[in-house]
Write a protein that holds these residues in place. Sequence first.
Motif, PDB file in Angstrom:
ATOM      1  N   UNK A   9       3.699 -17.141  26.373  1.00 53.70           N
ATOM      2  CA  UNK A   9       2.743 -17.861  27.223  1.00 53.70           C
ATOM      3  C   UNK A   9       1.375 -17.254  27.011  1.00 53.70           C
ATOM      4  N   UNK A  10       0.725 -16.883  28.108  1.00 50.25           N
ATOM      5  CA  UNK A  10      -0.596 -16.258  28.010  1.00 50.25           C
ATOM      6  C   UNK A  10      -0.519 -14.725  28.074  1.00 50.25           C
ATOM      7  N   UNK A  11       0.687 -14.182  28.035  1.00 52.71           N
ATOM      8  CA  UNK A  11       0.826 -12.725  28.008  1.00 52.71           C
ATOM      9  C   UNK A  11       0.646 -12.248  26.574  1.00 52.71           C
ATOM     10  N   UNK A  12      -0.370 -11.453  26.346  1.00 52.19           N
ATOM     11  CA  UNK A  12      -0.603 -10.905  25.011  1.00 52.19           C
ATOM     12  C   UNK A  12       0.168  -9.589  24.875  1.00 52.19           C
ATOM     13  N   UNK A  13       1.051  -9.539  23.895  1.00 48.81           N
ATOM     14  CA  UNK A  13       1.889  -8.361  23.668  1.00 48.81           C
ATOM     15  C   UNK A  13       1.335  -7.620  22.463  1.00 48.81           C
ATOM     16  N   UNK A  14       0.787  -6.426  22.733  1.00 52.74           N
ATOM     17  CA  UNK A  14       0.126  -5.627  21.703  1.00 52.74           C
ATOM     18  C   UNK A  14       1.001  -4.412  21.373  1.00 52.74           C
ATOM     19  N   UNK A  15       1.303  -4.248  20.086  1.00 56.94           N
ATOM     20  CA  UNK A  15       2.131  -3.125  19.650  1.00 56.94           C
ATOM     21  C   UNK A  15       1.541  -2.520  18.379  1.00 56.94           C
ATOM     22  N   UNK A  16       1.583  -1.201  18.296  1.00 58.04           N
ATOM     23  CA  UNK A  16       1.013  -0.478  17.163  1.00 58.04           C
ATOM     24  C   UNK A  16       1.900   0.717  16.865  1.00 58.04           C
ATOM     25  N   UNK A  17       2.635   0.650  15.760  1.00 58.78           N
ATOM     26  CA  UNK A  17       3.585   1.713  15.440  1.00 58.78           C
ATOM     27  C   UNK A  17       2.880   3.039  15.155  1.00 58.78           C
ATOM     28  N   UNK A  18       1.652   2.978  14.616  1.00 59.94           N
ATOM     29  CA  UNK A  18       1.001   4.193  14.153  1.00 59.94           C
ATOM     30  C   UNK A  18       0.186   4.942  15.176  1.00 59.94           C
ATOM     31  N   UNK A  19       0.026   4.386  16.391  1.00 55.43           N
ATOM     32  CA  UNK A  19      -0.822   5.050  17.380  1.00 55.43           C
ATOM     33  C   UNK A  19      -0.270   4.793  18.778  1.00 55.43           C
ATOM     34  N   UNK A  20      -0.189   5.836  19.634  1.00 57.96           N
ATOM     35  CA  UNK A  20       0.474   5.683  20.931  1.00 57.96           C
ATOM     36  C   UNK A  20      -0.414   5.172  22.071  1.00 57.96           C
TER      37      UNK A  20
ATOM     38  N   UNK B 267       9.897  -8.810  26.728  1.00 59.21           N
ATOM     39  CA  UNK B 267       8.899  -7.819  26.325  1.00 59.21           C
ATOM     40  C   UNK B 267       9.547  -6.455  26.132  1.00 59.21           C
ATOM     41  N   UNK B 268      10.468  -6.104  27.016  1.00 53.16           N
ATOM     42  CA  UNK B 268      11.150  -4.808  26.906  1.00 53.16           C
ATOM     43  C   UNK B 268      11.897  -4.703  25.583  1.00 53.16           C
ATOM     44  N   UNK B 269      12.530  -5.793  25.152  1.00 50.66           N
ATOM     45  CA  UNK B 269      13.245  -5.775  23.873  1.00 50.66           C
ATOM     46  C   UNK B 269      12.293  -5.522  22.715  1.00 50.66           C
ATOM     47  N   UNK B 270      11.130  -6.157  22.760  1.00 52.71           N
ATOM     48  CA  UNK B 270      10.155  -5.938  21.683  1.00 52.71           C
ATOM     49  C   UNK B 270       9.676  -4.499  21.659  1.00 52.71           C
ATOM     50  N   UNK B 271       9.433  -3.927  22.827  1.00 49.66           N
ATOM     51  CA  UNK B 271       8.960  -2.554  22.883  1.00 49.66           C
ATOM     52  C   UNK B 271      10.046  -1.578  22.427  1.00 49.66           C
ATOM     53  N   UNK B 272      11.284  -1.863  22.777  1.00 45.94           N
ATOM     54  CA  UNK B 272      12.376  -1.008  22.307  1.00 45.94           C
ATOM     55  C   UNK B 272      12.454  -1.020  20.784  1.00 45.94           C
ATOM     56  N   UNK B 273      12.228  -2.178  20.182  1.00 41.64           N
ATOM     57  CA  UNK B 273      12.280  -2.280  18.718  1.00 41.64           C
ATOM     58  C   UNK B 273      11.205  -1.414  18.061  1.00 41.64           C
ATOM     59  N   UNK B 274      10.096  -1.207  18.756  1.00 41.73           N
ATOM     60  CA  UNK B 274       9.016  -0.368  18.246  1.00 41.73           C
ATOM     61  C   UNK B 274       9.160   1.092  18.659  1.00 41.73           C
TER      62      UNK B 274
END
Length: 256
Positions: free
Chosen positions: A27-38, A63-70
């Motif tokens: 939806x309008x939730x932007x999910x930002x993930x960056x493996x190289x920086x915390x 969202x939790x599943x995506x974060x777990x994958x990272x």
Amino acid sequence: MQHLASVRRLEAVGFRAWPAASIQYDGSWQIRLTAGHPSKRLNSVNPLDPSDHRDVEKRVERAAQRFRAYGRPLVFRQSPLAPPQLDAYFDAHGWRRFDETRVMMAEIDQLDLEDVLDHLPIREIGRYVDASIQVHGRDPALKPGLTEVLSSIRPEAGFFVLEEADTGPVATALCVHDNDMAGIFELATRADRQRMGHAREVVATALRWARMRGAEKAWLQVEAGNLAAVGLYEGFGFSDIYRYDYRQAPELSAHG
């Protein structure tokens, strides 16, 4: 509505200035993930529409599943654009609230930018990253990730380092010039050189650089609990536009 329009603009400018490696939307939730920086700003869910609150429980789990994958802890960054119903969900499930941050802004031509020496931005990102890690006292293992983030910035970026001939870097700041906006990021003074005017000097230099390039408004994000930094910015003439904070589930909080 005018307030939310200002928030939307500053959020968009902030995302461009501190770019995540992976950006997805639910939806309008932007999910930002960056493996190289915390950094939390690079690894968080950012709701961007106060009216988008359908299926909260299912979307939080996705969202939790995506974060777990990272391998990242699930964190929501809650600005005034986040729906109140989402905060209510977090409250009901015991999610902690932490790291309240003030977003401040000022007209550059009204800021006190005089009485300091000018310093040119350095051109080599690697040199800036080395200085920033040293001044912040960070783990040198962060160098590849921070270099990747800084190299991904699309608007014009100025990398500023104040150095002493005998002791090396004493203060650093990043200034991102995006159309009429200039954002200050990553400001730090080395622990043994604080309260000597270095932070004020590097901020004034960075904003003068942006003003020369046509920037009219200066803005920044500062943790509300960092009273020294808040006092510095208020002394320049910055004032609050809005605040945001982070939310994290209790089982994650227990593990830091």
